[in-house]
Enzyme design. Structure first.
Site, short mmCIF file in Angstrom:
data_model
loop_
_atom_site.label_atom_id
_atom_site.label_comp_id
_atom_site.label_asym_id
_atom_site.label_seq_id
_atom_site.Cartn_x
_atom_site.Cartn_y
_atom_site.Cartn_z
N HIS A 12 22.52 8.93 -25.62
CA HIS A 12 22.26 7.49 -25.69
C HIS A 12 20.84 7.22 -25.18
CE1 HIS A 12 24.12 3.21 -24.86
NE2 HIS A 12 23.20 3.19 -25.80
N HIS A 34 31.35 14.22 -22.47
CA HIS A 34 31.24 12.83 -22.04
C HIS A 34 29.85 12.55 -21.48
CE1 HIS A 34 32.88 9.03 -20.18
NE2 HIS A 34 31.86 9.25 -19.37
N GLU A 35 29.42 13.36 -20.53
CA GLU A 35 28.11 13.13 -19.91
C GLU A 35 26.98 13.32 -20.91
OE1 GLU A 35 27.89 11.71 -17.12
OE2 GLU A 35 29.99 11.92 -16.57
N HIS A 62 26.20 10.17 -22.71
CA HIS A 62 25.25 9.30 -22.00
C HIS A 62 23.82 9.77 -22.23
CE1 HIS A 62 28.09 6.79 -19.93
NE2 HIS A 62 28.64 7.77 -19.24
#
Length: 693
Positions: A488, A481-482, A485
């Site tokens: 991105h 999940h992290e 980020h």
């Protein structure tokens, strides 16, 4: 330029790694870097380069230096933009101004919470306050805003701007508007005063929301007192004890921890009233209307439609889930089988455990940190043509010896940016998983691209001499999940740092990270890296399947709880209800949850997300819906499809916040999804046949 292999080899030679007894001998440099303790051999002649390579930050005193330099540059840029004729140069100068402040403020914002040295944290905190004060002044600088307004009012000049430049100009103008720049001087001063009050009220509420409640110990039955912290003749309760198998312990914790605190109730209601007053002062119907401008949802009416429709679609499943929990409770406690709010987390987990008997310790040996990082490296390489290369930080560059530095390199474009991985627990470090932007990407005036720099912070156990850090399935998903980020931020190639990477609407910012959870729970992906750290054996598909199915057990009730939180957040930040926040809570709980309100409790006082996610708590649900649609339509057939990966980067990741979020979603899905589509995607994820893992 791409990092040369010889350079990478030298980096590895300069790093001495503790080895552990294992049968697996095929770790890549990335796997090795994360699967063992790292000890650096410092060259005493090598100069301290300062935190993140900023020379002045070789000591805490350097914060004053970089702050002063940024403020001087700010003054120069303000003068320049106010004297320049309207055009693209106006937006470029605004962005440079923003970049100058953000590079200091963002770095300081991270250091103030993560650096182990109190002196560094205090210096960073002072810098954050000082930069924040300057930003507040700039947001109410009439002459500065006029230079931007002159641009946006000049149709002829506006027509010459590319879409990204025009959008960034509009976003900067929005920042002025919400600060009340368009008001007369008296009202503008009032807006500034309200913003100052909001900062104080927000801090007061955040601190209070985490404070424990106390009760005299003789009020509790003697046989459960040992479950709580003793403080003299009092028992201190600082949480809900939701995982306790004892019904009475959970009930006592719920009723005591959530007992209303008059001062905190007053603080929350003042905070909400202050937000509403500010929103109306600057021209919005409510704080929610102000907060949702520019998001995927756009309006609070859309959010409530989404939450209401989702509640309707989940109602039968939610009722069934609660009945399942009720049946289990009746077996354990036949005399008191009524399902209460303090029972939900415990029995939801208990039902999962009974049906699938998931033991995280059986999975962890397959999820060594190094293996998971290799898995991410392999996935990004196949999907996006991007790989990680380990670099040894220079003296003073990192705040802890445990921090690993990764260069993110594209196979044809070369170096894209840097990720600092602060993954391991240390005393005083916040126990949270999060992504920090240290420096945003932007196209500089000389044609070079300013490379993004981010930190990923987790709180994992250290590797030992004989065992690497082993992750539970939940930890592995959090890592993916992290990293969503981080990628991105790395893959965004916006012209302006104001909209780089995760600097986009809240309900879109979580899409790339949640999408990574789908990759993390697909066997085809997991099978590429999940190997037992001793034997090298792959994680059996049956274990992966069981884990997947267990995640859906009581999923409707768990989702409905999030809907309740999101709805409460919307109503609190909507038009004033002219009743207490507790009364509002009771009404929303009855409508959007399914378990009864408990008299003399005020759960909202522990809802700290009201500060950071005011009117935007729905974002996680909406982002998950978009991620679900992306997964099913684009990656379910082949999670390694390079063409689809390139499209994903081109249509979504590359733009950061430089495009309307729904336009990016439309570009990827090749259609504009409706609220019904969002709801159907979330409901479909709960189906037993849903291919999620």
């Amino acid at each position: 330029m791409m990092l040369a292999c010889s350079r990478l080899a030298n980096i590895i030679k300069r790093t001495r790694l503790d080895t552990f007894t294992r049968y697996v001998t095929t770790w890549s440099p990335v796997g090795v870097a994360f699967n063992a303790r790292q000890h650096k051999r410092y060259d005493l002649t090598e100069q301290n380069v300062g935190l993140f390579g900023v020379p002045e930050l070789s000591s805490q005193a350097g914060f004053a230096v970089v702050e002063d330099r940024a403020l001087k540059e700010t003054e120069e840029l303000v003068d320049r933009v106010c004297c320049s004729p309207p055009g693209a140069i106006t937006v470029e100068t605004f962005d440079k101004l923003s970049d100058s402040l953000c590079k200091v403020a963002d770095l300081a914002d991270f250091v103030k919470v993560a650096h182990p040295d109190p002196a560094f944290r205090e210096a960073a905190e002072r810098t954050c306050v000082n930069i924040g004060t300057v930003v507040e002044k700039l947001n109410t600088n009439v002459e500065l805003s006029k230079s931007l307004k002159d641009l946006l009012d000049n149709e002829e000049v506006l027509a010459t701007l590319d879409p990204e430049t025009r959008r960034v100009a509009e976003l900067f103008m929005f920042d002025f508007e919400i600060s009340g720049i368009h008001l007369d001087e008296k009202k503008r001063r009032k807006a500034v005063g309200l913003n100052v009050s909001l900062l104080d009220l927000s801090n007061e509420f955040l601190v209070g929301s985490h404070m424990p409640n106390k009760i005299e110990k003789n009020i509790l039955p003697e046989h459960i007192r040992h479950c709580f912290a003793l403080d003299g003749n009092c028992i201190q309760i600082g949480g809900l004890h939701a995982d306790s198998p004892n019904d009475l312990v959970r009930e006592a914790a719920y009723k005591i921890f959530l007992y209303p605190i008059p001062k905190l109730l007053h603080c929350l209601e003042e905070l909400l009233a202050c937000r509403n007053e500010l929103a109306k002062l600057v021209g919005y119907e409510s704080f929610a209307h102000r907060a949702l401008r520019g998001t995927m949802a756009k309006t609070p009416e859309t959010v409530m439609k989404f939450l209401t429709l989702l509640t309707e679609k989940l109602s039968d499943r939610t009722a069934k889930d609660f009945q399942t929990m009720r049946n289990m409770k009746s077996k354990v406690n036949p005399q008191n089988a009524e399902l209460m709010p303090w029972d939900h987390p415990y029995f939801s987990s208990a039902v999962r455990a009974e049906r699938y008997n998931i033991d995280p310790s059986l999975y962890s040996p397959y999820f060594s940190l190094g293996a998971c990082m290799e898995g991410l490296n392999g996935l990004f390489s196949q999907l996006l043509g991007v790989c990680f290369q380990t670099e040894l930080p220079r003296p003073g560059e990192v705040w802890s010896e445990d921090v690993r530095k990764l260069a993110v390199v594209h196979e044809t474009e070369g170096l894209l940016g840097y990720i600092y991985c602060d993954f391991f627990h240390r005393p005083g470090k916040p126990h949270q998983d999060c992504h920090f932007t240290i420096r945003g990407g932007r196209l500089k005036g000389n044609g070079e691209y300013q490379l993004p720099v981010v930190v990923l912070m987790l709180s994992l156990p250290h590797p030992s001499k004989n065992t690497p850090t082993l992750l539970t399935p939940a930890m592995m998903e959090n890592l993916f999940h992290e990293m969503g980020h981080a990628m991105h931020s790395m893959l965004g190639r916006t012209r302006y740092q104001h909209v780089t990477g995760t600097r986009c609407s809240t309900d879109f910012a979580e899409v790339p990270s949640i999408l990574m959870e789908y990759f993390a729970t697909d066997y085809r992906v997991v099978n590429q890296f999940a190997r037992h750290y001793k034997t090298g054996q792959p994680l059996p598909e049956s274990m992966v399947s069981s884990l997947c199915q267990s995640k859906r057990v009581c999923g409707a009730a768990d989702t409905q709880l999030q809907v309740f939180y999101a709805a409460l957040d919307q109503v609190y930040h909507g038009k004033p209800q002219y009743q207490s926040s507790t009364k509002i809570l009771q009404e929303i709980q009855e409508k959007f949850y399914g378990l009864p309100y408990v008299p003399n409790t005020a759960w909202q006082l522990r809802f700290s997300h009201l500060v950071g996610y005011g009117a935007k708590y729905y974002s996680y649900l909406m982002s998950r819906a978009v991620a679900s649609m992306l997964w099913r339509q684009c990656f379910l057939k082949d999670p390694f499809d390079r063409n689809m990966g390139e499209r994903y980067r081109r249509e979504m990741l590359a733009h950061g916040g430089a495009k309307e979020p729904m336009l990016m979603v439309k570009g990827m899905l090749q259609r504009s999804p409706s609220i019904e589509d969002f709801v159907d995607a979330l409901v479909s994820d709960l189906n037993p046949t849903s291919q999620h893992l």
